[in-house]
Design a protein around this motif. Structure first.
Motif, PDB file in Angstrom:
ATOM      1  N   PHE A  67       0.834  -1.201   0.000  1.00  0.00           N
ATOM      2  CA  PHE A  67       0.000   0.000   0.000  1.00  0.00           C
ATOM      3  C   PHE A  67       0.870   1.253   0.000  1.00  0.00           C
ATOM      4  CE2 PHE A  67      -4.057   1.895   2.125  1.00  0.00           C
ATOM      5  CZ  PHE A  67      -4.273   2.643   0.981  1.00  0.00           C
ATOM      6  N   SER A  68       1.941   1.241   0.798  1.00  0.00           N
ATOM      7  CA  SER A  68       2.855   2.388   0.845  1.00  0.00           C
ATOM      8  C   SER A  68       3.511   2.613  -0.506  1.00  0.00           C
ATOM      9  CB  SER A  68       3.927   2.152   1.920  1.00  0.00           C
ATOM     10  OG  SER A  68       3.352   1.913   3.175  1.00  0.00           O
ATOM     11  N   ALA A  69       3.993   1.529  -1.111  1.00  0.00           N
ATOM     12  CA  ALA A  69       4.635   1.652  -2.419  1.00  0.00           C
ATOM     13  C   ALA A  69       3.644   2.132  -3.473  1.00  0.00           C
ATOM     14  CB  ALA A  69       5.235   0.304  -2.826  1.00  0.00           C
ATOM     15  N   TYR A  70       2.404   1.664  -3.390  1.00  0.00           N
ATOM     16  CA  TYR A  70       1.366   2.080  -4.336  1.00  0.00           C
ATOM     17  C   TYR A  70       1.097   3.581  -4.236  1.00  0.00           C
ATOM     18  CZ  TYR A  70      -3.476   2.989  -5.736  1.00  0.00           C
ATOM     19  OH  TYR A  70      -4.608   3.533  -6.264  1.00  0.00           O
ATOM     20  N   LEU A  71       1.009   4.095  -3.019  1.00  0.00           N
ATOM     21  CA  LEU A  71       0.741   5.520  -2.839  1.00  0.00           C
ATOM     22  C   LEU A  71       1.869   6.383  -3.382  1.00  0.00           C
ATOM     23  CD1 LEU A  71      -0.820   5.637   0.754  1.00  0.00           C
ATOM     24  CD2 LEU A  71      -1.986   5.841  -1.441  1.00  0.00           C
ATOM     25  N   LEU A  72       3.107   5.964  -3.101  1.00  0.00           N
ATOM     26  CA  LEU A  72       4.254   6.734  -3.596  1.00  0.00           C
ATOM     27  C   LEU A  72       4.352   6.661  -5.114  1.00  0.00           C
ATOM     28  CD1 LEU A  72       7.137   6.050  -1.048  1.00  0.00           C
ATOM     29  CD2 LEU A  72       6.073   8.237  -1.567  1.00  0.00           C
ATOM     30  N   GLY A  73       4.220   5.461  -5.655  1.00  0.00           N
ATOM     31  CA  GLY A  73       4.370   5.283  -7.097  1.00  0.00           C
ATOM     32  C   GLY A  73       3.280   5.940  -7.905  1.00  0.00           C
ATOM     33  N   SER A  74       2.070   6.045  -7.343  1.00  0.00           N
ATOM     34  CA  SER A  74       0.945   6.610  -8.081  1.00  0.00           C
ATOM     35  C   SER A  74       0.889   8.125  -8.011  1.00  0.00           C
ATOM     36  CB  SER A  74      -0.361   6.034  -7.533  1.00  0.00           C
ATOM     37  OG  SER A  74      -0.539   6.427  -6.183  1.00  0.00           O
ATOM     38  N   GLY A  75       1.647   8.708  -7.081  1.00  0.00           N
ATOM     39  CA  GLY A  75       1.583  10.153  -6.915  1.00  0.00           C
ATOM     40  C   GLY A  75       0.573  10.597  -5.883  1.00  0.00           C
ATOM     41  N   PHE A  76      -0.104   9.646  -5.227  1.00  0.00           N
ATOM     42  CA  PHE A  76      -1.019   9.994  -4.142  1.00  0.00           C
ATOM     43  C   PHE A  76      -0.281  10.678  -2.999  1.00  0.00           C
ATOM     44  CE2 PHE A  76      -4.543   6.552  -4.688  1.00  0.00           C
ATOM     45  CZ  PHE A  76      -4.978   7.214  -5.818  1.00  0.00           C
ATOM     46  N   ALA A  77       0.924  10.165  -2.715  1.00  0.00           N
ATOM     47  CA  ALA A  77       1.620  10.549  -1.492  1.00  0.00           C
ATOM     48  C   ALA A  77       3.022  11.047  -1.793  1.00  0.00           C
ATOM     49  CB  ALA A  77       1.680   9.359  -0.540  1.00  0.00           C
ATOM     50  N   ALA A  78       3.615  11.642  -0.785  1.00  0.00           N
ATOM     51  CA  ALA A  78       4.992  12.112  -0.863  1.00  0.00           C
ATOM     52  C   ALA A  78       5.644  11.933   0.497  1.00  0.00           C
ATOM     53  CB  ALA A  78       5.018  13.575  -1.298  1.00  0.00           C
ATOM     54  N   LEU A  79       6.931  12.180   0.571  1.00  0.00           N
ATOM     55  CA  LEU A  79       7.673  11.983   1.810  1.00  0.00           C
ATOM     56  C   LEU A  79       7.645  13.244   2.665  1.00  0.00           C
ATOM     57  CD1 LEU A  79      10.826  10.075   0.518  1.00  0.00           C
ATOM     58  CD2 LEU A  79       8.726   9.126   1.468  1.00  0.00           C
ATOM     59  N   GLU A  80       7.360  13.063   3.944  1.00  0.00           N
ATOM     60  CA  GLU A  80       7.381  14.169   4.892  1.00  0.00           C
ATOM     61  C   GLU A  80       8.774  14.272   5.489  1.00  0.00           C
ATOM     62  OE1 GLU A  80       4.738  15.832   8.635  1.00  0.00           O
ATOM     63  OE2 GLU A  80       4.120  14.060   7.528  1.00  0.00           O
ATOM     64  N   ALA A  81       9.408  15.424   5.315  1.00  0.00           N
ATOM     65  CA  ALA A  81      10.829  15.577   5.622  1.00  0.00           C
ATOM     66  C   ALA A  81      11.155  15.322   7.086  1.00  0.00           C
ATOM     67  CB  ALA A  81      11.287  16.976   5.213  1.00  0.00           C
ATOM     68  N   SER A  82      10.384  15.869   8.021  1.00  0.00           N
ATOM     69  CA  SER A  82      10.713  15.761   9.447  1.00  0.00           C
ATOM     70  C   SER A  82      10.719  14.314   9.917  1.00  0.00           C
ATOM     71  CB  SER A  82       9.712  16.580  10.273  1.00  0.00           C
ATOM     72  OG  SER A  82       8.381  16.146  10.022  1.00  0.00           O
ATOM     73  N   ILE A  83       9.739  13.528   9.499  1.00  0.00           N
ATOM     74  CA  ILE A  83       9.674  12.133   9.917  1.00  0.00           C
ATOM     75  C   ILE A  83      10.760  11.316   9.235  1.00  0.00           C
ATOM     76  CG2 ILE A  83       8.215  10.067   9.931  1.00  0.00           C
ATOM     77  CD1 ILE A  83       5.799  11.838  10.161  1.00  0.00           C
ATOM     78  N   ALA A  84      11.056  11.629   7.977  1.00  0.00           N
ATOM     79  CA  ALA A  84      12.116  10.917   7.258  1.00  0.00           C
ATOM     80  C   ALA A  84      13.469  11.130   7.931  1.00  0.00           C
ATOM     81  CB  ALA A  84      12.164  11.388   5.806  1.00  0.00           C
ATOM     82  N   VAL A  85      13.727  12.334   8.420  1.00  0.00           N
ATOM     83  CA  VAL A  85      14.994  12.623   9.107  1.00  0.00           C
ATOM     84  C   VAL A  85      15.089  11.830  10.404  1.00  0.00           C
ATOM     85  CG1 VAL A  85      16.285  14.417  10.324  1.00  0.00           C
ATOM     86  CG2 VAL A  85      15.308  14.902   8.077  1.00  0.00           C
ATOM     87  N   LEU A  86      14.003  11.781  11.174  1.00  0.00           N
ATOM     88  CA  LEU A  86      14.004  10.995  12.411  1.00  0.00           C
ATOM     89  C   LEU A  86      14.266   9.521  12.111  1.00  0.00           C
ATOM     90  CD1 LEU A  86      10.963  12.535  14.337  1.00  0.00           C
ATOM     91  CD2 LEU A  86      13.384  12.742  14.937  1.00  0.00           C
ATOM     92  N   TRP A  87      13.700   9.003  11.046  1.00  0.00           N
ATOM     93  CA  TRP A  87      13.923   7.608  10.675  1.00  0.00           C
ATOM     94  C   TRP A  87      15.392   7.366  10.336  1.00  0.00           C
ATOM     95  CZ3 TRP A  87      15.726   4.928   6.436  1.00  0.00           C
ATOM     96  CH2 TRP A  87      15.440   3.557   6.406  1.00  0.00           C
ATOM     97  N   THR A 366       9.790   7.383  19.723  1.00  0.00           N
ATOM     98  CA  THR A 366       8.534   7.937  20.228  1.00  0.00           C
ATOM     99  C   THR A 366       8.205   9.257  19.546  1.00  0.00           C
ATOM    100  OG1 THR A 366       8.928   6.882  22.383  1.00  0.00           O
ATOM    101  CG2 THR A 366       7.290   8.638  22.304  1.00  0.00           C
ATOM    102  N   ALA A 367       9.228  10.078  19.305  1.00  0.00           N
ATOM    103  CA  ALA A 367       8.998  11.347  18.610  1.00  0.00           C
ATOM    104  C   ALA A 367       8.502  11.112  17.191  1.00  0.00           C
ATOM    105  CB  ALA A 367      10.289  12.169  18.591  1.00  0.00           C
ATOM    106  N   LEU A 368       9.081  10.116  16.503  1.00  0.00           N
ATOM    107  CA  LEU A 368       8.627   9.785  15.148  1.00  0.00           C
ATOM    108  C   LEU A 368       7.165   9.354  15.172  1.00  0.00           C
ATOM    109  CD1 LEU A 368      10.558   7.688  12.525  1.00  0.00           C
ATOM    110  CD2 LEU A 368       8.192   7.123  13.048  1.00  0.00           C
ATOM    111  N   PHE A 369       6.828   8.468  16.105  1.00  0.00           N
ATOM    112  CA  PHE A 369       5.456   7.958  16.201  1.00  0.00           C
ATOM    113  C   PHE A 369       4.489   9.096  16.540  1.00  0.00           C
ATOM    114  CE2 PHE A 369       1.875   5.909  18.267  1.00  0.00           C
ATOM    115  CZ  PHE A 369       1.667   4.779  17.504  1.00  0.00           C
ATOM    116  N   ALA A 370       4.851   9.911  17.529  1.00  0.00           N
ATOM    117  CA  ALA A 370       3.965  10.991  17.964  1.00  0.00           C
ATOM    118  C   ALA A 370       3.837  12.074  16.902  1.00  0.00           C
ATOM    119  CB  ALA A 370       4.482  11.585  19.273  1.00  0.00           C
ATOM    120  N   CYS A 371       4.922  12.359  16.204  1.00  0.00           N
ATOM    121  CA  CYS A 371       4.883  13.369  15.146  1.00  0.00           C
ATOM    122  C   CYS A 371       3.905  12.973  14.059  1.00  0.00           C
ATOM    123  CB  CYS A 371       6.286  13.569  14.572  1.00  0.00           C
ATOM    124  SG  CYS A 371       6.391  14.839  13.281  1.00  0.00           S
TER     125      CYS A 371
END
Length: 431
Positions: A67-87, A366-371
């Motif tokens: 589902f995640s790959a489908y959303l990214l590949g279709s253009g439905f979704a994009a990456l949120e910078a703050s959460i990506a940095v925490l990851w 926890t910050a990633l989850f809460a964010c």
């Protein structure tokens, strides 16, 4: 410039049907199919998996990643910078620590953690009417959870009244090849009553948690259907588990504004009196008697709350490195097995994260989850309940629970800058 915007608009309309006035976004059949498959996998198929060595490749994990790959590949979704940095910070710190830890660690445990929380940076791109996607996800989850609740009520009656043990748990009828790995309490009694688990779920506590979240979503929805609420509460009580009740209490009682503080304090006083004298009230003894488990080794309460504290004390004795950076991914349960203790020790999120990734890792995860959670369109009361459910139980590496939170928090509460997600699709802020 114009051609690029037109390309973005065309790509979006291929995936969504947009009303003529542009105010409402409607999901296509493929998008609805992905949502239904994901919710069904976490409610009806959590115990079905292909065991690859020690790794259980569950259906909910497949649906989650697909589902995640489908959303990214279709253009439905994009990456949120703050959460990506925490990851990325989690990945870097945890990988470096596991390489020189003296404890029995596991790269598969760390990779599962990173795999589960990588999609948390995937968010639906803001469009007019995007809130209808969040509503559809919630209504689908509530509907299917109500079905599980109905099954649980019938199951409770059939097992305890009709004495039909064949419907205790689906795990008893699954072939070994597709049975999910793990040790779970399929058959538990409390006060002489065999607890319901909805047949498809692993434990009664899982039923309790899911019905509690479903109840909160329906209670705060615009519809607030009384029959659905009653059915969800019936499923919650059929579990004969306090997990869901605590979640509902957190949702209603934890203050989300200053004007709710007096109610919170009043309720604390009432609950203190109830704990002191409630055992004399008929019907409450079944729930309050479990408080004695905190002093009894081998009990559920001891395993979930007291024994994990003893594990953290053991970690603190190893020095500052173990305190701040932990003992390495997967070390918690492996250390428990190596100690060969005569009583059970559960792995609640708070204890597992602190032991394996230290205070630093606990704060970052926890910050990633809460964010992700609190920046979604979910009400603050529901966010408080979900955060409590995640941190108090062993949910950090459960694909079904993580998938549920990811889906419910898919829509941001407002426009948010994002990275470009798919070739040929240009992410723009509306207006």
């Amino acid at each position: 410039m114009t051609s690029r915007v037109q390309a973005s608009s065309a790509s979006w309309k291929e995936q969504y049907r947009v009303a003529d006035d542009g105010a409402r976004v409607e999901l296509t059949r493929l998008a609805k199919f992905a949502i239904w498959c994901s919710v069904i996998s976490l409610l009806f198929l959590p115990q079905i998996a292909i065991n690859i060595g020690e790794f259980p490749a569950s259906t909910d994990l497949f649906c989650y990643l697909a589902f995640s790959a489908y959303l990214l590949g279709s253009g439905f979704a994009a990456l949120e910078a703050s959460i990506a940095v925490l990851w990325l910070v989690i990945a870097a710190v945890a990988s470096s620590r596991i390489s020189y830890s003296a404890e029995p660690t596991s790269w598969s445990s760390l990779l599962l953690l990173l795999c589960l929380y990588a999609p948390f940076s995937v968010r639906l791109v803001h469009r007019d009417g995007i809130e209808h996607v969040a509503t559809y996800v919630q209504s689908t989850f509530v509907f299917l959870t109500a079905i599980i609740s109905a099954i649980a009520v019938l199951q409770l009656f059939a097992i305890n009244v009709l004495k039909a043990p064949g419907i205790i748990n689906i795990a008893f009828v699954l072939p070994d090849e597709i049975r999910g790995a793990g040790t779970y309490s399929f058959f538990r009694e409390s006060g002489g009553i065999v607890k319901a688990n909805g047949f498809f779920l692993r434990e009664s506590a899982t039923l309790s948690v899911l019905t509690a979240i479903g109840f909160m979503l329906e209670y705060h929805s615009a519809q607030r259907r009384i029959l659905v609420i009653i059915l969800l509460l019936a499923g919650l009580l059929s579990s004969v588990s306090g997990s869901g009740i605590l979640i509902v209490m957190v949702a209603f009682l934890v203050p989300t504004s200053l004007r709710k503080i007096p109610l919170f304090l009043t309720t604390l006083i009432f609950l203190s009196a109830l704990l002191a004298y409630g055992s004399e009230i008929p019907g409450l003894g079944l729930w309050l008697d479990r408080l004695s488990e905190f002093d009894s080794r081998g009990s559920s309460g001891y395993a979930r709350f007291v024994a994990p504290l003893q594990m953290l004390e053991r970690s603190i004795e190893k020095g500052s490195v173990a305190i701040w950076l932990g003992n390495g991914g997967g070390s918690y349960l492996r250390t428990v097995a190596a100690l060969q203790l005569k009583y059970e020790i559960n792995d609640p999120t708070w204890a597992k994260l602190i032991y394996e990734y230290g205070l630093a890792g606990f704060c970052i995860v926890t910050a990633l989850f809460a964010c992700r959670l609190y920046s979604s369109r979910l009400r603050p009361e529901i966010c408080n309940a979900i955060l409590y459910a995640w941190i108090s139980a062993g949910s950090v590496l459960k694909p079904d629970f993580v998938l549920l939170v990811w889906m419910l928090s898919m829509v941001h509460k407002g426009p948010k800058p994002v990275f470009r997600a798919a070739p040929g699709v240009r992410m723009q802020q509306p207006g």
